[in-house]
Scaffold this active site. Structure first.
Site, PDB file in Angstrom:
ATOM      1  CG  PHE A   5      -2.048  -0.744   1.449  1.00 42.10           C
ATOM      2  CD1 PHE A   5      -3.283  -0.657   0.621  1.00 42.10           C
ATOM      3  CD2 PHE A   5      -1.962  -2.365   1.641  1.00 42.10           C
ATOM      4  CE1 PHE A   5      -4.231  -1.301   0.902  1.00 42.10           C
ATOM      5  CE2 PHE A   5      -2.686  -3.308   1.595  1.00 42.10           C
ATOM      6  CZ  PHE A   5      -4.297  -2.392   2.013  1.00 42.10           C
ATOM      7  CG  ASP A   6       0.974   6.234  -1.530  1.00 39.75           C
ATOM      8  OD1 ASP A   6       2.037   6.213  -1.161  1.00 39.75           O
ATOM      9  OD2 ASP A   6      -0.185   7.229  -2.311  1.00 39.75           O
TER      10      ASP A   6
END
Length: 216
Positions: A5-6
């Protein structure tokens, strides 16, 4: 299942706060051409602090005190409690049930990442955090995603990347991963549509997509 994930714009609704902080403080530092400042903000979404500095110099020149400007922006943002994006807790709970390996690859500095995740009680979901001050090259270079994959013991081609920024999608594609774009401020253009495996409206649809396409 391996998912990277960002953070900003994906987990937290923080990109707008970032842009608004730059806008609020721009006149104080002699930056009166908001169009240039705004474009610098757009181009620096998803990149490290050092890369952001370079981008701002390209747009507004080297005459102003960027270090002081950025420091005051950071102080303003530290006082901000970001809203959590819809579907975050549901997606993480489901991924945990599936036994997924989860990493974070954020261009934000580690101190800020840990503070934001801690406030939201999300730190426990991540096996590893790779932050902007831990890498040499900023997105769109794939270094941050390749590092995250290595830390969770995953081959790049087995990793799904959840991103909102152009530079993040470019980096995930360059890493040979499966880029999933969930747009925030930036809507995908033709280039990004071509690089992303899929563009989805929210994290709720991300879960549905992973259920159908990712192997546990």
């Amino acid at each position: 299942m391996n998912v990277i994930f960002d953070m900003d714009g994906v987990i937290f609704d923080s990109e707008r706060a970032y842009v608004n902080a730059y806008k609020e403080l721009a006149p104080k530092y002699g930056l009166h051409d908001w169009e240039k400042v705004h474009q610098a903000c757009m181009d620096s979404i998803g990149v490290t602090r050092e890369k952001t500095r370079q981008i701002f110099f390209e747009y507004v020149g080297f005459e102003f005190d960027y270090a002081a400007y950025r420091e005051e922006v950071s102080e303003l943002l530290m006082k901000t409690d970001y809203e959590i994006k819809p579907g975050v807790y549901e997606l993480f709970a489901w991924l945990k049930e599936q036994g997924a390996h989860i990493a974070l690859a954020s261009s934000t500095r580690e101190e800020s990442v840990r503070r934001s995740l801690g406030k939201a009680n999300l730190t426990e979901y991540f096996e590893t955090l790779v932050c902007g001050d831990m890498i040499t090259h900023s997105k769109p270079d794939p270094e941050i995603f390749l590092t995250a994959a290595e830390r969770i013991g995953a081959e790049p081609e087995s990793c799904y990347v959840i991103e909102d920024s152009y530079n993040g999608i470019r980096a995930a594609h360059a890493a040979g991963m499966h880029p999933i774009m969930v747009p925030d401020i930036l809507q995908p253009d033709e280039e990004i549509k071509g690089l992303a495996e899929v563009v989805l409206p929210s994290l709720f649809e991300v879960r549905e997509y992973l259920e159908e396409n990712a192997s546990v």
